[in-house]
Design an enzyme around this catalytic site. Structure first.
Site, PDB file in Angstrom:
ATOM      1  CG  ASP A  50      90.350  16.441  29.788  1.00  0.00           C
ATOM      2  OD1 ASP A  50      91.462  16.275  30.287  1.00  0.00           O
ATOM      3  OD2 ASP A  50      89.704  17.496  29.905  1.00  0.00           O
ATOM      4  CG  ASP A  80      91.697  21.913  30.703  1.00  0.00           C
ATOM      5  OD1 ASP A  80      90.613  21.473  30.261  1.00  0.00           O
ATOM      6  OD2 ASP A  80      92.242  21.465  31.729  1.00  0.00           O
TER       7      ASP A  80
HETATM    8  O1  DOR Z   1      90.392  21.629  35.725  1.00  0.00           O
HETATM    9  C1  DOR Z   1      89.856  20.812  34.979  1.00  0.00           C
HETATM   10  N1  DOR Z   1      88.561  20.939  34.616  1.00  0.00           N
HETATM   11  N2  DOR Z   1      90.559  19.774  34.553  1.00  0.00           N
HETATM   12  C2  DOR Z   1      89.998  18.760  33.879  1.00  0.00           C
HETATM   13  O2  DOR Z   1      90.690  17.857  33.528  1.00  0.00           O
HETATM   14  C3  DOR Z   1      88.546  18.747  33.634  1.00  0.00           C
HETATM   15  C4  DOR Z   1      88.000  20.109  33.604  1.00  0.00           C
HETATM   16  C5  DOR Z   1      86.508  20.164  33.642  1.00  0.00           C
HETATM   17  O3  DOR Z   1      85.860  19.409  32.905  1.00  0.00           O
HETATM   18  O4  DOR Z   1      85.974  20.998  34.374  1.00  0.00           O
HETATM   19 ZN    ZN Z   2      90.168  19.398  30.053  1.00  0.00          ZN
HETATM   20 ZN    ZN Z   3      92.248  17.282  31.782  1.00  0.00          ZN
END
Ligand code: DOR
Ligand code: ZN
Ligand code: ZN
Length: 425
Positions: free
Chosen positions: A149, A302
């Site tokens: 991710d 997320d």
């Molecule tokens: O907006 C995001 N922040 N998308 C991601 O895939 C990673 C995440 C992060 O780790 O800050």
């Molecule tokens: Zn993420």
């Molecule tokens: Zn992500």
């Protein structure tokens, strides 16, 4: 010791009814009316008892980025949000690509002793996309899934090997879908608002191409795959068609994709910057439709806490991500249930039951014999979101000032009270 939760409206898989809940040794041992005979009684009259939320996509930042968040602060944010179990992404420093880091996270979570923390191992070493990580050893140490991710595994052969290998260990790959060769410096959705603001856009195809690739691989290999944070209408269509064709695909979305559109970027507030980016009304409507018809199985946050230093810079330079753990229930309840899109049992399926099923985790349902992971919420209590009041170190929410319904009063993990709102004020 026996704990009794009295007179709450209990959210079951397909109904809500007044019930008492009796808990012993971390398990629910009885459900029914007028239960008595407990050592500790929690009065839930006028309140709603939900299965503890299972947030299968969060960033806890430890080890390495403790200035943004650590396992203790993230766990406190989780229980403050009614979340009893989180799965944490491996983009830490060092990356969680081996059993040592998996063990470290598990031990730190035990010290924090708030919510359950399930580590997700990286698919590739260092999330560099080049060679597979120690998948077998991480599985043995307690990793519950695999993901790179933050970025996609761009090499399709490596992704193929990862999916096959993962399925041998009964693990799923959670795919962050982003064609890195097509991003080209885009920081928001490509469209009217990106043009208006002079910000570089990302096509929906950046996401859709990788959703398609990962579904194609899962189909060809007859293995399951899970698509992270779906944001595009076209992504929803691709996943819907794949499910219809019998592909073992599950998918998640986040509150920001069913509540916000890219109209919010026009004030250049970097708290609106997230990957994938918030899109347009057509996408938002499709995400809602996908939640309704089952194309989208799970709601996750997320949760991506960032420090002020990483956000209080010009839009192009700001970090991607939103702090989400403390607002996910209230936002989802307000925008999906109060608005009549989902029922409360349907919402809790997206936030608890389905994540448990997708990853094979305990919990997710209130039933006799089940683990006593619960939250007691007041769905009639409204408040205004204020990121500065978060327990998370990440104050970066785009929802400041939003009026929401649904206050978390208690969060109970393995039968023990881990969050009591009345003791926090
Ligand atoms: O907006 C995001 N922040 N998308 C991601 O895939 C990673 C995440 C992060 O780790 O800050
Ligand atoms: Zn993420
Ligand atoms: Zn992500």
């Amino acid at each position: 010791m026996k704990t009794l939760i009295k007179n709450g409206s209990v959210v079951f898989k397909d109904c809500v009814k007044k019930n008492d809940i009796l808990i012993e040794n971390g398990k629910i041992i009885a459900l029914g009316e007028e239960i008595s005979g407990a050592d500790e009684v929690i009065d839930a009259a006028g309140k709603t008892v939900i299965p503890g939320i299972i947030d299968m996509h969060v960033h806890l930042r430890e080890p390495g980025f403790e200035g943004k968040e650590d396992i203790a602060s993230g766990s406190l944010a989780a229980v403050a949000g009614g979340v009893t179990q989180v799965c944490c992404m491996p983009n830490t420093n060092p990356v969680c690509d081996n059993a040592v880091v998996v063990n470290y996270i598990i031990n730190r979570a035990k010290e924090a002793d708030l919510c359950k923390v399930r580590p997700i191992g990286a698919i590739t070493r260092g999330e560099a996309g080049e060679s597979l990580s120690d998948i077998g050893k991480m599985a043995k140490a307690g990793a519950v899934a695999l993901s790179d991710d933050g970025k996609s595994v761009m090499n399709s052969l490596i992704m193929r090997l990862a999916m096959e290998y993962a399925s041998d260990f009964n693990l799923k790959c959670l795919c962050h879908c982003e064609d890195l060769s097509l991003v080209d410096g885009g920081v928001v959705n490509e469209g009217y608002n990106s043009t208006l603001c002079g910000l570089k856009g990302q096509l929906r195809a950046v996401e859709d191409i990788m959703i398609s690739r990962d579904i194609c691989l899962a189909q060809s290999l007859s293995v399951p795959v899970h698509i992270c944070h779906v944001s595009t209408y076209s992504g929803v269509e691709i996943i819907r068609a794949a499910k219809k064709n019998g592909v073992q695909v599950t998918a998640e979305t986040c509150p920001h994709y069913f509540i916000l559109t890219d109209d919010i970027i026009t004030n250049f507030d970097t708290y609106t910057k997230v990957s994938p980016p918030v899109r347009e009304e057509r996408d938002r409507q499709a995400i809602i439709e996908g939640l309704k018809d089952g194309t989208l199985d799970c709601i996750v946050t997320d949760h991506a806490p960032h420090s002020k230093k990483d956000k209080e810079v010009e839009y192009n330079l700001a970090a991607f991500g939103m702090s989400g753990l403390e607002t996910s229930f209230a936002l989802s309840y307000t925008y999906l249930v109060k608005s009549g899109i989902l029922t409360l049992p349907q919402l809790m399926c997206k936030m608890s039951y389905n994540p448990a099923k997708v990853l094979g985790l305990e919990g997710g349902e209130i039933k006799v014999g089940g683990v006593a992971d619960l939250a007691i919420v007041d769905i009639d209590a409204s408040y205004e979101i204020d990121g500065e009041k978060f327990y998370s170190k990440g104050k970066n929410t785009p929802f400041n000032g939003y009026k929401v319904y649904g206050k978390v009063c208690y969060t109970i993990v393995d039968g023990k009270i881990k969050f009591d709102l009345s003791k926090m004020q």
